[in-house]
Write an enzyme that holds these catalytic residues in place. Sequence first.
Site, mmCIF file in Angstrom:
data_model
loop_
_atom_site.group_PDB
_atom_site.id
_atom_site.type_symbol
_atom_site.label_atom_id
_atom_site.label_comp_id
_atom_site.label_asym_id
_atom_site.label_seq_id
_atom_site.Cartn_x
_atom_site.Cartn_y
_atom_site.Cartn_z
ATOM 1 N N HIS A 31 2.513 3.707 -9.012
ATOM 2 C CA HIS A 31 2.248 2.295 -9.328
ATOM 3 C C HIS A 31 3.408 1.683 -10.111
ATOM 4 O O HIS A 31 3.776 0.532 -9.891
ATOM 5 C CB HIS A 31 0.943 2.161 -10.112
ATOM 6 C CG HIS A 31 -0.269 2.555 -9.316
ATOM 7 N ND1 HIS A 31 -0.480 2.124 -8.032
ATOM 8 C CD2 HIS A 31 -1.332 3.353 -9.614
ATOM 9 C CE1 HIS A 31 -1.623 2.624 -7.573
ATOM 10 N NE2 HIS A 31 -2.150 3.380 -8.510
ATOM 11 N N ARG A 70 -4.975 -2.089 8.645
ATOM 12 C CA ARG A 70 -6.207 -2.848 8.392
ATOM 13 C C ARG A 70 -5.915 -3.910 7.333
ATOM 14 O O ARG A 70 -4.918 -3.850 6.631
ATOM 15 C CB ARG A 70 -7.341 -1.914 7.941
ATOM 16 C CG ARG A 70 -6.992 -1.044 6.753
ATOM 17 C CD ARG A 70 -8.179 -0.159 6.338
ATOM 18 N NE ARG A 70 -7.780 0.781 5.306
ATOM 19 C CZ ARG A 70 -7.398 2.036 5.546
ATOM 20 N NH1 ARG A 70 -7.384 2.519 6.764
ATOM 21 N NH2 ARG A 70 -7.037 2.829 4.548
ATOM 22 N N LEU A 118 10.979 -20.263 -4.920
ATOM 23 C CA LEU A 118 9.965 -19.419 -4.270
ATOM 24 C C LEU A 118 8.587 -19.605 -4.909
ATOM 25 O O LEU A 118 8.464 -19.611 -6.132
ATOM 26 C CB LEU A 118 10.384 -17.939 -4.410
ATOM 27 C CG LEU A 118 9.379 -16.915 -3.868
ATOM 28 C CD1 LEU A 118 9.423 -16.869 -2.345
ATOM 29 C CD2 LEU A 118 9.660 -15.522 -4.440
ATOM 30 N N ASP A 126 0.835 -1.213 0.000
ATOM 31 C CA ASP A 126 0.000 0.000 0.000
ATOM 32 C C ASP A 126 0.869 1.261 0.000
ATOM 33 O O ASP A 126 2.000 1.253 0.495
ATOM 34 C CB ASP A 126 -0.911 -0.027 1.246
ATOM 35 C CG ASP A 126 -2.083 0.940 1.119
ATOM 36 O OD1 ASP A 126 -2.350 1.406 -0.006
ATOM 37 O OD2 ASP A 126 -2.713 1.218 2.153
ATOM 38 N N GLU A 179 0.909 -13.337 12.211
ATOM 39 C CA GLU A 179 1.447 -12.177 12.933
ATOM 40 C C GLU A 179 1.403 -10.993 11.972
ATOM 41 O O GLU A 179 1.658 -11.141 10.774
ATOM 42 C CB GLU A 179 2.901 -12.442 13.356
ATOM 43 C CG GLU A 179 3.062 -13.571 14.349
ATOM 44 C CD GLU A 179 2.457 -13.242 15.710
ATOM 45 O OE1 GLU A 179 2.441 -12.060 16.095
ATOM 46 O OE2 GLU A 179 1.987 -14.190 16.383
#
Length: 253
Positions: free
Chosen positions: A43, A200, A137, A26, A213
């Site tokens: 972006h 959030r 990965l 974010d 976590e």
Amino acid sequence: MMRLGTAPAEKPRKAGLPRHVAIIMDGNGRWARSRGLPRAEGHRRGVQSIRNIVRHATDIGIEWLTVFGFSSENWSRPADEVSELMGLLKLFIRRDLNELTRGNVRVRIIGGRDNLSGDIAELLIEAEEKTVGNTGLNLVIAFNYGSRDEIARATRAIAAEVAAGRLRSEDITSDLIAARLDTAGMPDPDLIIRTSGEQRLSNFLLWQAAYAEFVFVPDYWPDFDGAAFDRAIDEYLGRERRFGGLPQKGEVI
Ligand code: IPE
Ligand code: IPE
Ligand code: MG
């Protein structure tokens, strides 16, 4: 382009390292605004951060990395921003897929597919298919993803199985629900990082985050680098996870 080098299949992992790190990327817009740049530039720089973090996660031996790229609610943004974000996803896959493949990264996509344009849906399938044999990965891209939408789609699938007589309602367990989510077969996230200072979930991995976590960092996503990733991991390593039980023997309470 990413430079992943020649990643071996197995990396030595530091003890206690989270197996699955999920990131809510974010702050691209605020990063751009703070520099007097258009949001689109934020972006674009955000995509560069994804490249850096994929390389870093590979280097330190993270097994699963999920990144939240576009939410099912992000369609409510202005049309030009939505099309910029769609264009960046296409560019990322077209430009980086070969490098990801060479770097032994396996790509998976979570999120709804029905309301995506045909070319994007095809690219997502291509990214998954081309990397399906990779063993390094696991990069999970949450695109057009929202947990409530995911749970609603899973519930419809379960209801259809019950209606067809293939499943009894008493067989609906939490494991069965997990197996019908987009994340079926993936471990739950151990650590969820959100950049930009917001605290959030914004409809991200609600079910899967039951015992995750959380680490909230002030950096805007384009500024988030390997050192910031390592600091978040260090904070995680200092946490005590209990999963509803009691502290491990020998720990001070
Ligand atoms: C994150 O940055 C990228 C997406 C949600 C697609 P934002 O675009 O949300 O940036 P802010 O939160 O407005 O700064
Ligand atoms: C969450 O960020 C979605 C992604 C990072 C893709 P948002 O910027 O959309 O979340 P809100 O609107 O601040 O909750
Ligand atoms: Mg935001």
